[in-house]
Design a protein around this motif. Structure first.
Motif, short mmCIF file in Angstrom:
data_model
loop_
_atom_site.label_atom_id
_atom_site.label_comp_id
_atom_site.label_asym_id
_atom_site.label_seq_id
_atom_site.Cartn_x
_atom_site.Cartn_y
_atom_site.Cartn_z
N ASN A 298 0.83 -1.20 0.00
CA ASN A 298 0.00 0.00 0.00
C ASN A 298 0.87 1.26 0.00
O ASN A 298 2.10 1.19 0.09
CB ASN A 298 -0.98 -0.01 1.18
CG ASN A 298 -0.29 -0.08 2.53
OD1 ASN A 298 0.76 0.53 2.74
ND2 ASN A 298 -0.86 -0.83 3.46
N ASP A 299 0.22 2.41 -0.10
CA ASP A 299 0.96 3.68 -0.19
C ASP A 299 1.85 3.90 1.03
O ASP A 299 2.97 4.41 0.91
CB ASP A 299 -0.01 4.85 -0.34
CG ASP A 299 -0.73 4.84 -1.69
OD1 ASP A 299 -0.25 4.14 -2.60
OD2 ASP A 299 -1.75 5.54 -1.82
N ARG A 300 1.35 3.55 2.20
CA ARG A 300 2.14 3.74 3.43
C ARG A 300 3.41 2.90 3.39
O ARG A 300 4.49 3.36 3.76
CB ARG A 300 1.30 3.39 4.66
CG ARG A 300 2.07 3.51 5.99
CD ARG A 300 1.23 3.02 7.15
NE ARG A 300 0.76 1.66 6.95
CZ ARG A 300 1.50 0.58 7.14
NH1 ARG A 300 2.78 0.69 7.49
NH2 ARG A 300 0.99 -0.63 6.95
N GLN A 301 3.29 1.65 2.97
CA GLN A 301 4.46 0.78 2.90
C GLN A 301 5.48 1.28 1.87
O GLN A 301 6.68 1.20 2.10
CB GLN A 301 4.01 -0.65 2.55
CG GLN A 301 3.26 -1.34 3.68
CD GLN A 301 2.69 -2.67 3.26
OE1 GLN A 301 2.09 -2.80 2.18
NE2 GLN A 301 2.89 -3.69 4.08
N ILE A 302 4.99 1.80 0.77
CA ILE A 302 5.89 2.37 -0.24
C ILE A 302 6.60 3.60 0.32
O ILE A 302 7.83 3.75 0.16
CB ILE A 302 5.13 2.71 -1.53
CG1 ILE A 302 4.59 1.44 -2.21
CG2 ILE A 302 6.02 3.50 -2.48
CD1 ILE A 302 5.67 0.52 -2.74
N ARG A 303 5.86 4.47 0.99
CA ARG A 303 6.48 5.68 1.55
C ARG A 303 7.54 5.32 2.59
O ARG A 303 8.61 5.93 2.63
CB ARG A 303 5.41 6.57 2.19
CG ARG A 303 4.53 7.32 1.19
CD ARG A 303 3.79 8.45 1.88
NE ARG A 303 2.97 7.98 2.97
CZ ARG A 303 1.71 7.58 2.86
NH1 ARG A 303 1.12 7.62 1.67
NH2 ARG A 303 1.03 7.17 3.91
N THR A 304 7.25 4.33 3.42
CA THR A 304 8.21 3.91 4.44
C THR A 304 9.47 3.36 3.78
O THR A 304 10.60 3.65 4.21
CB THR A 304 7.59 2.84 5.35
OG1 THR A 304 6.44 3.39 6.01
CG2 THR A 304 8.59 2.37 6.40
N ALA A 305 9.30 2.58 2.72
CA ALA A 305 10.46 2.03 2.02
C ALA A 305 11.28 3.15 1.38
O ALA A 305 12.51 3.13 1.43
CB ALA A 305 10.00 1.04 0.95
N ILE A 306 10.61 4.13 0.81
CA ILE A 306 11.31 5.27 0.20
C ILE A 306 12.15 5.99 1.25
O ILE A 306 13.34 6.28 1.04
CB ILE A 306 10.31 6.23 -0.45
CG1 ILE A 306 9.68 5.59 -1.69
CG2 ILE A 306 11.00 7.55 -0.83
CD1 ILE A 306 8.51 6.36 -2.26
N GLU A 307 11.54 6.26 2.40
CA GLU A 307 12.26 6.96 3.47
C GLU A 307 13.44 6.15 3.97
O GLU A 307 14.53 6.67 4.21
CB GLU A 307 11.29 7.27 4.61
CG GLU A 307 10.22 8.29 4.24
CD GLU A 307 9.11 8.38 5.29
OE1 GLU A 307 9.21 7.63 6.30
OE2 GLU A 307 8.15 9.13 5.08
N THR A 308 13.25 4.84 4.12
CA THR A 308 14.31 3.97 4.60
C THR A 308 15.49 3.94 3.64
O THR A 308 16.65 4.05 4.03
CB THR A 308 13.78 2.54 4.81
OG1 THR A 308 12.74 2.56 5.79
CG2 THR A 308 14.89 1.60 5.28
N LEU A 309 15.19 3.81 2.36
CA LEU A 309 16.25 3.69 1.37
C LEU A 309 16.95 5.02 1.13
O LEU A 309 18.16 5.04 0.86
CB LEU A 309 15.68 3.15 0.07
CG LEU A 309 15.13 1.71 0.14
CD1 LEU A 309 14.50 1.31 -1.16
CD2 LEU A 309 16.22 0.73 0.53
N ARG A 310 16.24 6.10 1.27
CA ARG A 310 16.89 7.41 1.15
C ARG A 310 17.85 7.66 2.30
O ARG A 310 18.89 8.29 2.13
CB ARG A 310 15.83 8.52 1.11
CG ARG A 310 15.17 8.69 -0.25
CD ARG A 310 14.12 9.76 -0.21
NE ARG A 310 13.55 10.02 -1.53
CZ ARG A 310 12.46 10.71 -1.73
NH1 ARG A 310 11.77 11.22 -0.70
NH2 ARG A 310 12.01 10.91 -2.96
N ASP A 311 17.50 7.14 3.48
CA ASP A 311 18.34 7.33 4.66
C ASP A 311 19.50 6.36 4.70
O ASP A 311 20.47 6.57 5.44
CB ASP A 311 17.50 7.18 5.94
CG ASP A 311 16.48 8.28 6.10
OD1 ASP A 311 16.66 9.33 5.46
OD2 ASP A 311 15.50 8.10 6.84
N GLY A 312 19.36 5.26 3.94
CA GLY A 312 20.35 4.19 4.01
C GLY A 312 21.66 4.52 3.32
O GLY A 312 21.80 5.47 2.60
#
Length: 263
Positions: free
Chosen positions: A249-263
């Protein structure tokens, strides 16, 4: 500049982990898998990186459902098909289709492709037909065996579709997310960005639900690498709607985006 991911790059990245290195040596040196190894090592991921959310929308509104009217409980009773794997992993097959077609196929487009393309037919259709015939020889009705095979391949098609959809959404947000069938099938790395590996799965205690039932999780395969990998999991609840692909869902995609940007 066009982004391309090669098998050589995948090997260099992931075999920094001892378990991954052992898996690669065993897989690549198996004479029975030489035809698979040659194909996968030559695979170049390219077209999938050019897909857009609009391209995925075309696929997601497809009229034909991969599982059709197949009854899962009945399909799973055909034992030799329920756990069947061809020599080529399903990931190998679907990545080949995308790169050859230049787009992500609908279910019907994928079916037409592996009927008409000589390579895809040898990778999937021919061994699938042989497995159906083996089930018939075991006493199953051919219609039931065909349903079981559609269930088997259709579920892997949807698994692949989830990964491509997630990749496209991540890349459309500016994340340098990458894929390759070697990373997926051998190292269990569905998607990665730099040294963060993303795993996507539907909760199922018979296969993988949290730590229970997981088969060679990517965290185990890539343990001990220097520098270490980090991991992000997208776990989906069991599907409730049969007529639609089951996607993050959109929330899971947003969380993944934030995680990968911070990684």
């Amino acid at each position: 500049m066009t982004l391309v991911t090669t098998a050589t790059e995948v090997v260099k990245l992931f075999t920094a982990a001892p378990n991954a290195r052992r898996r690669f040596i065993k897989w690549s040196s198996d004479p029975k898998r030489a035809h698979v190894v040659n194909h996968v090592m030559a695979h170049r991921t390219d077209a999938v990186y050019r897909l857009t959310p609009h391209d995925m929308e075309r696929v997601l509104v497809q009229d034909s459902h991969a599982l059709g009217e197949v009854v899962g409980a009945r399909a799973k009773k055909v034992g030799n098909i329920e756990k069947w794997f061809p020599d080529f992993a399903f990931s190998h097959v679907f990545h080949y289709i995308v790169e050859t077609m230049g787009t992500c196929p609908t279910w019907e487009e994928a079916r037409r492709f592996w009927r008409s393309d000589d390579t895809a037919r040898g990778m999937l259709l021919t061994p699938a037909l042989k497995e159906v015939e083996a089930a018939v020889l075991q006493g199953y009705e051919k219609a039931v065996a065909n349903e079981a095979m559609r269930w088997r391949i259709g579920n892997f098609y949807y698994s692949f579709l989830r990964e491509v959809y997630t990749l496209v959404m991540l890349r459309s947000a500016g994340v340098d997310a990458r894929v390759h069938p070697l990373a997926d099938a051998l190292f269990r790395a569905d998607i990665w960005s730099k040294r963060t590996v993303v795993s996507i799965y539907v909760r199922n205690p018979d296969y993988r639900d949290g730590e229970e039932g997981r088969k060679h999780p990517v965290e185990e395969i890539l343990a001990g690498a220097r520098p270490p990998f980090s991991f992000h999991t997208i776990a989906l609840p069991g599907a409730r709607r049969r007529a639609k692909p089951h996607l993050p869902n959109d929330r899971q995609i947003r969380t993944a985006i934030e995680t990968l940007r911070d990684g």
